[in-house]
Enzyme design. Sequence first.
Site, mmCIF file in Angstrom:
data_model
loop_
_atom_site.group_PDB
_atom_site.id
_atom_site.type_symbol
_atom_site.label_atom_id
_atom_site.label_comp_id
_atom_site.label_asym_id
_atom_site.label_seq_id
_atom_site.Cartn_x
_atom_site.Cartn_y
_atom_site.Cartn_z
ATOM 1 N N ASP A 50 0.915 -1.278 -0.036
ATOM 2 C CA ASP A 50 0.151 -0.027 0.002
ATOM 3 C C ASP A 50 1.033 1.206 -0.102
ATOM 4 O O ASP A 50 1.763 1.283 0.763
ATOM 5 C CB ASP A 50 -1.006 0.031 1.142
ATOM 6 C CG ASP A 50 -2.202 0.971 0.992
ATOM 7 O OD1 ASP A 50 -1.944 2.280 0.965
ATOM 8 O OD2 ASP A 50 -3.273 0.474 1.117
ATOM 9 N N ILE A 51 0.627 2.200 -0.820
ATOM 10 C CA ILE A 51 1.583 3.391 -1.034
ATOM 11 C C ILE A 51 1.237 4.374 0.147
ATOM 12 O O ILE A 51 2.257 5.162 0.499
ATOM 13 C CB ILE A 51 1.044 4.351 -2.439
ATOM 14 C CG1 ILE A 51 2.242 4.856 -2.825
ATOM 15 C CG2 ILE A 51 -0.048 4.928 -2.276
ATOM 16 C CD1 ILE A 51 3.285 4.018 -3.227
ATOM 17 N N HIS A 71 -10.471 -5.392 -2.212
ATOM 18 C CA HIS A 71 -9.129 -5.535 -1.826
ATOM 19 C C HIS A 71 -9.138 -5.798 -0.135
ATOM 20 O O HIS A 71 -10.013 -5.389 0.270
ATOM 21 C CB HIS A 71 -8.288 -4.563 -2.336
ATOM 22 C CG HIS A 71 -8.654 -3.215 -1.603
ATOM 23 N ND1 HIS A 71 -9.587 -2.545 -2.401
ATOM 24 C CD2 HIS A 71 -8.435 -2.503 -0.477
ATOM 25 C CE1 HIS A 71 -9.755 -1.311 -1.739
ATOM 26 N NE2 HIS A 71 -9.093 -1.183 -0.566
ATOM 27 N N HIS A 106 -6.436 -5.591 3.268
ATOM 28 C CA HIS A 106 -5.335 -4.861 3.684
ATOM 29 C C HIS A 106 -4.847 -5.694 4.717
ATOM 30 O O HIS A 106 -5.438 -6.594 5.658
ATOM 31 C CB HIS A 106 -5.747 -3.716 4.453
ATOM 32 C CG HIS A 106 -6.289 -2.601 4.023
ATOM 33 N ND1 HIS A 106 -5.579 -1.620 3.425
ATOM 34 C CD2 HIS A 106 -7.629 -2.455 3.209
ATOM 35 C CE1 HIS A 106 -6.526 -0.665 2.861
ATOM 36 N NE2 HIS A 106 -7.661 -1.213 2.722
HETATM 37 P P1 5GP Z 1 -9.931 1.566 0.924
HETATM 38 O O1 5GP Z 1 -10.392 1.470 -0.271
HETATM 39 O O2 5GP Z 1 -9.839 0.216 1.414
HETATM 40 O O3 5GP Z 1 -10.291 2.404 1.954
HETATM 41 O O4 5GP Z 1 -8.214 1.956 0.802
HETATM 42 C C1 5GP Z 1 -7.613 1.829 -0.550
HETATM 43 C C2 5GP Z 1 -6.225 1.843 -0.199
HETATM 44 O O5 5GP Z 1 -5.536 1.864 -1.506
HETATM 45 C C3 5GP Z 1 -5.667 2.973 0.354
HETATM 46 O O6 5GP Z 1 -4.989 2.307 1.707
HETATM 47 C C4 5GP Z 1 -4.475 3.592 -0.308
HETATM 48 O O7 5GP Z 1 -3.421 3.869 0.059
HETATM 49 C C5 5GP Z 1 -4.437 2.451 -1.399
HETATM 50 N N1 5GP Z 1 -4.051 2.966 -2.691
HETATM 51 C C6 5GP Z 1 -4.806 3.731 -3.528
HETATM 52 N N2 5GP Z 1 -4.235 4.067 -4.496
HETATM 53 C C7 5GP Z 1 -3.079 3.307 -4.656
HETATM 54 C C8 5GP Z 1 -2.133 3.184 -5.733
HETATM 55 O O8 5GP Z 1 -2.087 3.771 -6.611
HETATM 56 N N3 5GP Z 1 -1.013 2.436 -5.311
HETATM 57 C C9 5GP Z 1 -0.841 1.588 -4.221
HETATM 58 N N4 5GP Z 1 0.116 1.023 -3.847
HETATM 59 N N5 5GP Z 1 -1.917 1.818 -3.299
HETATM 60 C C10 5GP Z 1 -2.902 2.440 -3.471
#
Ligand code: 5GP
Length: 124
Positions: A29-30, A92, A94
């Site tokens: 995760d970035i 996804h 985590h």
């Molecule tokens: P959620 O949708 O579960 O709330 O979070 C999405 C996750 O994807 C976040 O933790 C965010 O940092 C990660 N994320 C979003 N865009 C990118 C990306 O382009 N590359 C990476 N490696 N992670 C990403």
Amino acid sequence: MASIFTKIIEGEIPSYKIYEDDKTYAFLDINPETKGHTLVVPKVEVDKIYELSDEDWGALWASVKKIAAHIEEVTGRRVIMKVIGTDVPHAHVHLMPLDETWEYGRTLKLRDEEFEEIRDKLAF
Ligand code: 5GP
């Protein structure tokens, strides 16, 4: 339009890849909550995780289990996990190796070299 995670899976957008098989892809995760914070993504693009077919659901959670055990083995830390899905409309999971710095939702700023070092340790 393809999701950002589909673009990552297809190599259009770079990622720090940890693991890949025919149905899943895992990368750092970035915006990590801990060093080693990994996202495990089904290759099939669905928004909500419960929209996956039983087969893809099974493949995703089999990868989650395998990758979590691997991260624990490498880091020596319990791996915690969450499913949120508020930011990216591509299912996804985590995975985060738990350390004493972790606070829910608080992210670390890592340099490229740090991401590379973590990736090199965790990739399999
Ligand atoms: P959620 O949708 O579960 O709330 O979070 C999405 C996750 O994807 C976040 O933790 C965010 O940092 C990660 N994320 C979003 N865009 C990118 C990306 O382009 N590359 C990476 N490696 N992670 C990403």
